[in-house]
Design a protein around this motif. Sequence first.
Motif, short mmCIF file in Angstrom:
data_model
loop_
_atom_site.label_atom_id
_atom_site.label_comp_id
_atom_site.label_asym_id
_atom_site.label_seq_id
_atom_site.Cartn_x
_atom_site.Cartn_y
_atom_site.Cartn_z
N THR A 21 0.83 -1.21 0.00
CA THR A 21 0.00 0.00 0.00
C THR A 21 0.86 1.25 0.00
O THR A 21 0.55 2.23 -0.70
CB THR A 21 -0.93 -0.01 1.23
OG1 THR A 21 -1.82 -1.12 1.13
CG2 THR A 21 -1.75 1.27 1.29
N LEU A 22 1.93 1.25 0.78
CA LEU A 22 2.82 2.42 0.81
C LEU A 22 3.44 2.67 -0.56
O LEU A 22 3.52 3.82 -1.01
CB LEU A 22 3.92 2.21 1.84
CG LEU A 22 3.59 2.53 3.30
CD1 LEU A 22 4.81 2.29 4.18
CD2 LEU A 22 3.12 3.97 3.44
N GLU A 23 3.87 1.61 -1.22
CA GLU A 23 4.49 1.77 -2.54
C GLU A 23 3.50 2.38 -3.52
O GLU A 23 3.82 3.34 -4.24
CB GLU A 23 4.97 0.41 -3.04
CG GLU A 23 5.72 0.47 -4.37
CD GLU A 23 6.30 -0.87 -4.75
OE1 GLU A 23 7.45 -0.92 -5.20
OE2 GLU A 23 5.58 -1.89 -4.60
N TRP A 64 -4.70 -5.97 -5.62
CA TRP A 64 -3.39 -5.53 -5.12
C TRP A 64 -3.27 -5.97 -3.65
O TRP A 64 -4.11 -5.62 -2.82
CB TRP A 64 -3.30 -4.01 -5.23
CG TRP A 64 -1.94 -3.45 -4.97
CD1 TRP A 64 -1.45 -2.98 -3.79
CD2 TRP A 64 -0.89 -3.27 -5.92
NE1 TRP A 64 -0.17 -2.52 -3.94
CE2 TRP A 64 0.21 -2.69 -5.24
CE3 TRP A 64 -0.76 -3.55 -7.28
CZ2 TRP A 64 1.41 -2.38 -5.88
CZ3 TRP A 64 0.43 -3.24 -7.91
CH2 TRP A 64 1.51 -2.67 -7.22
N PRO A 65 -2.25 -6.74 -3.29
CA PRO A 65 -2.19 -7.34 -1.95
C PRO A 65 -1.74 -6.36 -0.87
O PRO A 65 -0.70 -6.54 -0.24
CB PRO A 65 -1.18 -8.47 -2.14
CG PRO A 65 -0.25 -7.96 -3.20
CD PRO A 65 -1.11 -7.16 -4.14
N GLY A 66 -2.52 -5.31 -0.63
CA GLY A 66 -2.16 -4.30 0.35
C GLY A 66 -3.17 -4.21 1.48
O GLY A 66 -4.02 -5.08 1.67
N LEU A 67 -3.08 -3.12 2.23
CA LEU A 67 -3.96 -2.91 3.37
C LEU A 67 -5.42 -2.75 2.95
O LEU A 67 -6.33 -3.15 3.67
CB LEU A 67 -3.52 -1.67 4.16
CG LEU A 67 -2.19 -1.75 4.91
CD1 LEU A 67 -1.92 -0.42 5.60
CD2 LEU A 67 -2.21 -2.88 5.92
N GLY A 68 -5.64 -2.13 1.80
CA GLY A 68 -7.01 -1.90 1.35
C GLY A 68 -7.76 -3.20 1.11
O GLY A 68 -8.89 -3.38 1.57
N ALA A 69 -7.12 -4.12 0.37
CA ALA A 69 -7.76 -5.42 0.12
C ALA A 69 -7.95 -6.18 1.42
O ALA A 69 -8.96 -6.87 1.62
CB ALA A 69 -6.90 -6.23 -0.86
N TYR A 70 -6.99 -6.06 2.32
CA TYR A 70 -7.10 -6.72 3.63
C TYR A 70 -8.27 -6.15 4.43
O TYR A 70 -9.02 -6.89 5.08
CB TYR A 70 -5.79 -6.52 4.39
CG TYR A 70 -5.77 -7.11 5.79
CD1 TYR A 70 -5.72 -8.48 5.98
CD2 TYR A 70 -5.76 -6.29 6.91
CE1 TYR A 70 -5.69 -9.03 7.25
CE2 TYR A 70 -5.72 -6.82 8.18
CZ TYR A 70 -5.69 -8.19 8.35
OH TYR A 70 -5.65 -8.72 9.61
N ALA A 71 -8.46 -4.83 4.37
CA ALA A 71 -9.57 -4.20 5.09
C ALA A 71 -10.91 -4.65 4.53
O ALA A 71 -11.85 -4.91 5.29
CB ALA A 71 -9.44 -2.68 5.00
N VAL A 72 -11.02 -4.75 3.21
CA VAL A 72 -12.28 -5.18 2.60
C VAL A 72 -12.63 -6.59 3.03
O VAL A 72 -13.77 -6.88 3.43
CB VAL A 72 -12.19 -5.08 1.06
CG1 VAL A 72 -13.40 -5.74 0.41
CG2 VAL A 72 -12.10 -3.63 0.63
N ARG A 73 -11.65 -7.50 2.98
CA ARG A 73 -11.91 -8.87 3.40
C ARG A 73 -12.29 -8.93 4.89
O ARG A 73 -13.15 -9.71 5.29
CB ARG A 73 -10.70 -9.75 3.12
CG ARG A 73 -10.50 -10.08 1.65
CD ARG A 73 -9.53 -11.22 1.47
NE ARG A 73 -8.19 -10.84 1.90
CZ ARG A 73 -7.26 -10.36 1.10
NH1 ARG A 73 -7.54 -10.18 -0.19
NH2 ARG A 73 -6.07 -10.05 1.54
N SER A 74 -11.63 -8.11 5.69
CA SER A 74 -11.92 -8.10 7.13
C SER A 74 -13.34 -7.60 7.39
O SER A 74 -14.05 -8.13 8.25
CB SER A 74 -10.91 -7.22 7.86
OG SER A 74 -9.59 -7.69 7.67
#
Length: 334
Positions: free
Chosen positions: A100-102, A284-294
Amino acid sequence: MNWLSMVANRLIWFVPTLLGLLAIVFILSRVVPIDPAFLAAGENASAEQVQQVRERFGFDKPLPVQFLNYVSDVARGNLGVSLFTQQPIIDDLATRLPATLELTLVAVLVAALLGIPLGVLCGLHRNSWLDHILRVVTVSGLAVASFWFAMQLQFLFSMKLGWLPLSGRLDGFPPEPVSGLMVVDALIAGDREALVSALRHMVLPTLTLALPAAATVVRFTRNGVIGVINSPSVAYQTAMGFPRRVIVWKYVLRMALTATVTQLGLIFGILLAGAVVVETVFDWPGLGAYAVRSILQSDYNAVMGFTLCTGALFVFINLLVDMLQAAIDPRGAA
């Protein structure tokens, strides 16, 4: 001394800001009519098993007690365990944060490189044909929904033309992780194939985030340049016979860009929020995708961990922006 007092003031407000953010997300997550203990125990769990899970995670305690226990755990560096991945949340965040930072940092850089020069041109040539065209383009860019724009880019450049990858972050095996930033790690490893692949995968999600942000930068830079040009100090310098080039580069740009630099800090936070949608569209395997799944899994601790991480990033970036603004503002330099 001014810098030290500014940094101290920001750090003093750092903890209360994050506590308030956590309190809001904690309350909202608990009022949702979904029992997290039932989800953690599974659909086939008995009432006794659900109650055991509820007691294990502390869901049976009053909300104020749950929140105080959670804050106490966070202070010790324990964000809990994800109900979805069954991994410590801090490990999940550390794994996904570099992606996500990148993406966000490159998008901010592209937005600045596009928006600042165009905003300066619009401000210096106010009401010209270039100014009118760019104003129409920027308004259109702000009005377009990011998910729709992302899908249009995918359709054109991936499905129709086949120039760029549809989704993902890399083809093949990644280079040896050092920084977690794929482009940087590929450069360190000297892996030209991985570098080219990482850059190609980054183009579409970066454009999705950067172009609307560039529209905002253009508008703020334009307004800043116009305001400075019409100021008494520039009128005085013009009357003294200073060349226009000197006035623009030495005075106008430095004074006009202070508001733009501040806006870039806000844009960084907006792009972090926008990454939730963009990362989902581009896988994209970042925080955003992780938040959506959570969120879809009602993984409350993971959602709060994501909120805490992004909130801390936003505060830190704005501290850097304030320091940079103080450095380029000629009034502060005096």
